[in-house]
Design an enzyme around this catalytic site. Structure first.
Site, short mmCIF file in Angstrom:
data_model
loop_
_atom_site.label_atom_id
_atom_site.label_comp_id
_atom_site.label_asym_id
_atom_site.label_seq_id
_atom_site.Cartn_x
_atom_site.Cartn_y
_atom_site.Cartn_z
N ALA A 9 -5.01 -61.42 -18.67
CA ALA A 9 -5.35 -61.34 -17.24
C ALA A 9 -5.63 -62.72 -16.66
CB ALA A 9 -6.57 -60.44 -17.05
N GLY A 11 -3.11 -64.91 -15.51
CA GLY A 11 -2.02 -65.43 -14.68
C GLY A 11 -2.40 -65.58 -13.23
N ARG A 15 3.39 -64.63 -6.57
CA ARG A 15 4.21 -63.81 -5.69
C ARG A 15 3.40 -62.77 -4.92
NH1 ARG A 15 9.07 -61.84 -9.43
NH2 ARG A 15 7.62 -62.39 -11.10
N GLY A 86 0.59 -70.44 -21.89
CA GLY A 86 1.48 -69.39 -22.37
C GLY A 86 0.75 -68.23 -23.00
N GLY A 148 13.98 -58.42 -20.47
CA GLY A 148 14.57 -58.79 -21.75
C GLY A 148 15.01 -57.56 -22.51
N ARG A 342 -23.12 -42.33 5.56
CA ARG A 342 -23.25 -43.63 4.91
C ARG A 342 -24.07 -43.50 3.62
NH1 ARG A 342 -25.51 -47.12 9.75
NH2 ARG A 342 -25.77 -48.64 8.07
#
Length: 466
Positions: A9, A11, A15, A86, A148, A342
């Site tokens: 987590a 990254g 985008r 990586g 892939g 509320r």
């Protein structure tokens, strides 16, 4: 299962075009990373390690809020990847920080919110007990472009992983197993060989898929674990994909509730969070949103146009055009249309909050009614009370909130202001249009308005001449 899940987590998720971490974006009210952690815990992983990096403070806070050490079967912890070098580097950081070196280890992506517990359980099982050194999670999406491809050997083991850009047209057409980007390993072999992953590539990063070739080079077996539902392998890299997966999650959740006896007029117009519980014979009308830890009791009707978050609804309730947040609606109570409950609003059994009513941090007693156009804040209302239209508890003096108490059986006339702190005794009658600034004794009539004055002929005398 004595297994560990490492959730990647760290990254940036550029985008997504967001100031937030990618894995913090929500699917049906829950951050994506929490969907993955929940699935790992449900699969039986007794330890979940979340590798954080980009906007690590935000992700750590989400994990801390969701998993406090008492609400789940396993432990959940965060490890920081200070340098993003990586996926293999992220796994190595997790191993070194936690000392994991045994048992099945599944490496999951934090942006894979649809992955199911059964999928993870089967995935971990492929390497349990030394059956295999590693496994690749595969799926067969309708459109495999961009993924892939996994080439299999004659014995069904993994021969190699071919990235989309390296696939020949024939390979792209014939190789149906797509790499979901998740891997399972024998923990001891992972710890022993993770240091062999190199960074001799254009990006200078350490890639986890290289472990396939490394393990095979040591004579170890690497197999696939195929997702029965291809959607388990779908990830999120854009806002469009976030919306697409939210629709899939909605369909799955709604199908589960329908099968359990919940009625929905139009399932496409009902959004239910993953942690919501709904009893049989509940009826959900269009444009209903149920999020968080909301619970709905049997024979209740919710909607249309209602949004409930972390709200408890009893049996036989009617909740119509209502927004409720951290509220409690007991058996037989009714709410709406166009009501707002509320946090800490509590409608007791058979109580009513009617049209254009707002209630905050208040208890409305058994059988009591707040029918319309009222604000009730920081109040305790007894049983069998009726508040006339436009009643307001004036709870805020500009610096501090003050309480109002209304005893059993009281009747408060329309357009009354109760200026807190104030107590209205049991059985009182408060005259319409009153401003009540002092306590009213039980059984009394309370009035707080100016005497009506009439000046005869005034209107005629002041008419404008044309």
């Amino acid at each position: 299962m004595d297994a560990t899940a490492i959730v990647l987590a760290a990254g940036a998720g550029t985008r997504m075009k967001s100031k937030h971490a990618k894995v913090a974006h929500k699917i049906l009210g829950k951050p994506m990373v929490c969907w993955v952690v929940d699935a790992a815990l449900a699969a039986g992983c007794n330890r979940v390690v979340v590798v954080v990096g980009n906007r690590s403070d935000e992700v750590r806070a989400l994990i801390a809020a969701a998993y406090d050490g008492t609400s789940c079967a396993g432990t959940v912890e965060c490890v920081e990847q200070t340098e993003r070098l990586g996926t293999a580097h992220a796994v190595r950081v997790a191993l070194e920080a936690t000392g994991i070196d045994a048992g099945p280890v599944v490496v999951l992506n934090g942006d894979l919110p649809l992955i199911g517990a059964d999928t993870i359980r089967a995935f971990a099982g492929t390497v349990e007990g030394g059956a295999n050194a590693g496994a690749v999670l595969t799926f067969t999406p309708p459109d495999p472009f961009g993924y892939g491809r996994v080439e299999l050997a004659a014995d069904g083991s993994v021969n190699r992983i071919i990235e989309q850009k390296d696939c020949t047209p024939e390979q792209a057409a014939e190789l149906l197993e797509c790499n979901a980007g998740c891997y399972a390993f024998d923990g001891a072999l992972l710890a022993a060989h993770i240091g062999e992953v190199g960074n001799d590539n254009a990006q200078g990063e350490y890639y986890l898929p290289d472990m396939v070739e490394i393990l095979k080079g040591h004579g170890e077996s690497v197999v696939i674990s195929h997702c029965e539902d291809y959607r388990d392998g779908l990830g999120v890299n854009s806002r469009a994909q976030l919306a697409e997966l939210a629709c899939v999650a909605r369909e799955r959740i709604n199908a589960r509730h329908l099968a359990a006896g919940v009625t929905m007029w139009d399932p496409a117009q009902v959004w239910i969070g993953p942690d919501v519980e709904i009893a049989p014979d509940v009826e959900l009308l269009p444009q209903v949103i149920l999020m968080g830890a909301t619970r709905i009791g049997e024979d209740s009707v919710v909607g249309p146009n209602s949004r409930l978050t972390d709200t408890m609804v009893g049996t036989g309730c009617v909740v119509d055009e209502t927004v409720a947040v951290e509220a409690q609606i007991d058996d037989g109570a009714t709410c709406g249309p166009r009501a707002y409950l509320r946090p800490a609003a509590h409608l007791c059994e058979g109580a009513k909050a009617g049209t254009h009513v707002e209630i905050k941090k208040s208890t409305v007693g058994r059988g009591s009614k707040v029918p319309h156009l009222s604000y009730v804040g920081d109040a305790t209302i007894g049983e069998g009370v009726n508040l006339g239209a436009g009643t307001i508890t004036c709870n805020y003096d500009g610096a501090k909130k003050w309480p109002t108490t209304i005893g059993d059986g009281a009747f408060v006339g329309s357009s009354t202001m109760l200026v807190a702190p104030v107590n209205v005794g049991a059985g009182c009658v408060i005259g319409a249009g009153s401003v009540i600034t002092e306590d009213v004794s039980a059984g009394a009539l309370g009035l707080g308005r100016a005497r009506q004055t009439e000046i005869p002929g005034w209107a005629d005398a002041h008419k404008k001449t044309k």
